[in-house]
Design a protein around this motif. Structure first.
Motif, mmCIF file in Angstrom:
data_model
loop_
_atom_site.group_PDB
_atom_site.id
_atom_site.type_symbol
_atom_site.label_atom_id
_atom_site.label_comp_id
_atom_site.label_asym_id
_atom_site.label_seq_id
_atom_site.Cartn_x
_atom_site.Cartn_y
_atom_site.Cartn_z
ATOM 1 N N LEU A 1 0.817 -1.218 0.000
ATOM 2 C CA LEU A 1 0.000 0.000 0.000
ATOM 3 C C LEU A 1 0.848 1.264 0.000
ATOM 4 O O LEU A 1 0.527 2.235 -0.674
ATOM 5 C CB LEU A 1 -0.926 0.029 1.221
ATOM 6 N N GLU A 2 1.911 1.266 0.788
ATOM 7 C CA GLU A 2 2.732 2.469 0.960
ATOM 8 C C GLU A 2 4.200 2.105 1.141
ATOM 9 O O GLU A 2 4.520 1.073 1.731
ATOM 10 C CB GLU A 2 2.301 3.260 2.207
ATOM 11 N N THR A 3 5.055 2.965 0.649
ATOM 12 C CA THR A 3 6.496 2.862 0.856
ATOM 13 C C THR A 3 6.959 4.141 1.537
ATOM 14 O O THR A 3 6.632 5.244 1.087
ATOM 15 C CB THR A 3 7.236 2.707 -0.485
ATOM 16 N N ARG A 4 7.679 3.979 2.634
ATOM 17 C CA ARG A 4 8.194 5.122 3.407
ATOM 18 C C ARG A 4 7.109 6.145 3.708
ATOM 19 O O ARG A 4 7.274 7.343 3.474
ATOM 20 C CB ARG A 4 9.383 5.756 2.713
ATOM 21 N N TRP A 5 6.001 5.643 4.253
ATOM 22 C CA TRP A 5 4.895 6.530 4.611
ATOM 23 C C TRP A 5 5.303 7.355 5.816
ATOM 24 O O TRP A 5 5.828 6.838 6.795
ATOM 25 C CB TRP A 5 3.645 5.705 4.928
ATOM 26 N N ARG A 6 5.077 8.658 5.714
ATOM 27 C CA ARG A 6 5.463 9.552 6.802
ATOM 28 C C ARG A 6 4.243 10.293 7.331
ATOM 29 O O ARG A 6 3.518 10.927 6.582
ATOM 30 C CB ARG A 6 6.503 10.566 6.334
ATOM 31 N N GLY A 7 4.070 10.167 8.637
ATOM 32 C CA GLY A 7 3.040 10.922 9.333
ATOM 33 C C GLY A 7 3.692 11.816 10.359
ATOM 34 O O GLY A 7 4.919 11.892 10.440
ATOM 35 N N SER B 1 -1.026 4.288 14.126
ATOM 36 C CA SER B 1 -2.311 4.770 14.612
ATOM 37 C C SER B 1 -2.804 5.928 13.751
ATOM 38 O O SER B 1 -3.985 6.000 13.398
ATOM 39 C CB SER B 1 -2.170 5.202 16.077
ATOM 40 N N GLU B 2 -1.897 6.801 13.390
ATOM 41 C CA GLU B 2 -2.247 7.925 12.518
ATOM 42 C C GLU B 2 -2.693 7.408 11.143
ATOM 43 O O GLU B 2 -3.701 7.866 10.592
ATOM 44 C CB GLU B 2 -1.041 8.849 12.376
ATOM 45 N N TYR B 3 -1.968 6.447 10.599
ATOM 46 C CA TYR B 3 -2.320 5.877 9.295
ATOM 47 C C TYR B 3 -3.703 5.225 9.350
ATOM 48 O O TYR B 3 -4.524 5.394 8.447
ATOM 49 C CB TYR B 3 -1.272 4.857 8.857
ATOM 50 N N LEU B 4 -3.972 4.488 10.414
ATOM 51 C CA LEU B 4 -5.256 3.796 10.543
ATOM 52 C C LEU B 4 -6.422 4.775 10.576
ATOM 53 O O LEU B 4 -7.550 4.415 10.210
ATOM 54 C CB LEU B 4 -5.266 2.912 11.789
ATOM 55 N N GLN C 1 -6.969 6.915 8.564
ATOM 56 C CA GLN C 1 -7.364 7.140 7.173
ATOM 57 C C GLN C 1 -8.074 5.933 6.565
ATOM 58 O O GLN C 1 -8.486 5.977 5.412
ATOM 59 C CB GLN C 1 -6.131 7.430 6.315
ATOM 60 N N THR C 2 -8.177 4.849 7.299
ATOM 61 C CA THR C 2 -8.741 3.615 6.760
ATOM 62 C C THR C 2 -10.222 3.511 7.128
ATOM 63 O O THR C 2 -10.664 4.144 8.086
ATOM 64 C CB THR C 2 -7.981 2.384 7.300
ATOM 65 N N PRO C 3 -10.977 2.706 6.386
ATOM 66 C CA PRO C 3 -12.422 2.604 6.642
ATOM 67 C C PRO C 3 -12.776 2.188 8.078
ATOM 68 O O PRO C 3 -13.716 2.728 8.664
ATOM 69 C CB PRO C 3 -12.894 1.547 5.637
ATOM 70 N N ASP C 4 -12.048 1.244 8.652
ATOM 71 C CA ASP C 4 -12.357 0.771 10.004
ATOM 72 C C ASP C 4 -11.555 1.488 11.086
ATOM 73 O O ASP C 4 -11.706 1.192 12.276
ATOM 74 C CB ASP C 4 -12.119 -0.739 10.114
ATOM 75 N N GLY C 5 -10.677 2.397 10.695
ATOM 76 C CA GLY C 5 -9.910 3.180 11.654
ATOM 77 C C GLY C 5 -9.159 2.312 12.656
ATOM 78 O O GLY C 5 -8.546 1.305 12.296
ATOM 79 N N GLN C 6 -9.254 2.687 13.919
ATOM 80 C CA GLN C 6 -8.527 1.994 14.982
ATOM 81 C C GLN C 6 -9.038 0.574 15.225
ATOM 82 O O GLN C 6 -8.405 -0.197 15.940
ATOM 83 C CB GLN C 6 -8.598 2.794 16.278
ATOM 84 N N LEU C 7 -10.179 0.233 14.631
ATOM 85 C CA LEU C 7 -10.719 -1.118 14.783
ATOM 86 C C LEU C 7 -10.153 -2.085 13.739
ATOM 87 O O LEU C 7 -10.485 -3.270 13.751
ATOM 88 C CB LEU C 7 -12.249 -1.091 14.692
ATOM 89 N N SER C 8 -9.309 -1.590 12.860
ATOM 90 C CA SER C 8 -8.698 -2.431 11.825
ATOM 91 C C SER C 8 -7.813 -3.496 12.452
ATOM 92 O O SER C 8 -7.197 -3.278 13.497
ATOM 93 C CB SER C 8 -7.841 -1.582 10.890
ATOM 94 N N GLU C 9 -7.745 -4.628 11.776
ATOM 95 C CA GLU C 9 -6.786 -5.657 12.202
ATOM 96 C C GLU C 9 -5.400 -5.220 11.754
ATOM 97 O O GLU C 9 -5.222 -4.778 10.617
ATOM 98 C CB GLU C 9 -7.130 -7.002 11.566
ATOM 99 N N VAL C 10 -4.419 -5.355 12.646
ATOM 100 C CA VAL C 10 -3.062 -4.920 12.336
ATOM 101 C C VAL C 10 -2.034 -5.959 12.772
ATOM 102 O O VAL C 10 -2.304 -6.814 13.620
ATOM 103 C CB VAL C 10 -2.706 -3.570 12.999
#
Length: 129
Positions: free
Chosen positions: A40-46, A92-95, A97-106
């Motif tokens: 999905l991402e390479t060297r993602w910076r938040g 946590s910051e990246y999540l 942006q995702t549809p399920d947010g902090q509830l995403s499986e990681v």
């Protein structure tokens, strides 16, 4: 040794480290790709820091830290607790942006590339703090 020489050597060292890291990340991304995992991402910076690689593996967000060194053990030793904590903050910051947010499986993986270019992936290498 002059100040210019010191600065030039420091810049050269930084460039070598950058290219070594980019090469290791590419090798790791290819390894995950062979296993059918989507990059999905390479060297993602938040604001919290940088995550080397982010994948989606059958609905699970995988935050992968890549380390390169002569041996697997020496590469593993490069991952410090403070860095793990920064990766968690950035994840946590990246999540957010995702549809399920902090509830995403990681999952937090550590991938190491040894001096011969062999890739070793340790799934769930480090968890939440």
């Amino acid at each position: 040794m002059t100040c210019d020489t010191i600065l030039r050597r420091r810049k050269e060292r930084g460039q070598r480290a950058y290219h070594k890291g980019a090469s290791a990340e590419k090798s790791v991304a290819l390894d995950y790709d062979r296993r059918g995992v989507d990059l999905l991402e390479t060297r993602w910076r938040g604001q919290g820091g940088e995550i080397d690689l982010i994948f989606l593996d059958r609905g699970v967000y995988v935050f992968c830290e890549v380390k390169a060194s002569d041996t697997v053990d020496s590469a593993m030793a490069l991952l410090r607790p403070a860095q793990m904590q920064r990766i968690h903050v950035a994840a946590s910051e990246y999540l957010g942006q995702t549809p399920d947010g902090q509830l995403s499986e990681v999952r937090f993986d550590l991938a190491v590339v040894d001096g011969q270019g062999a890739v070793t992936v340790m799934e769930n290498a480090f968890g939440h703090f």
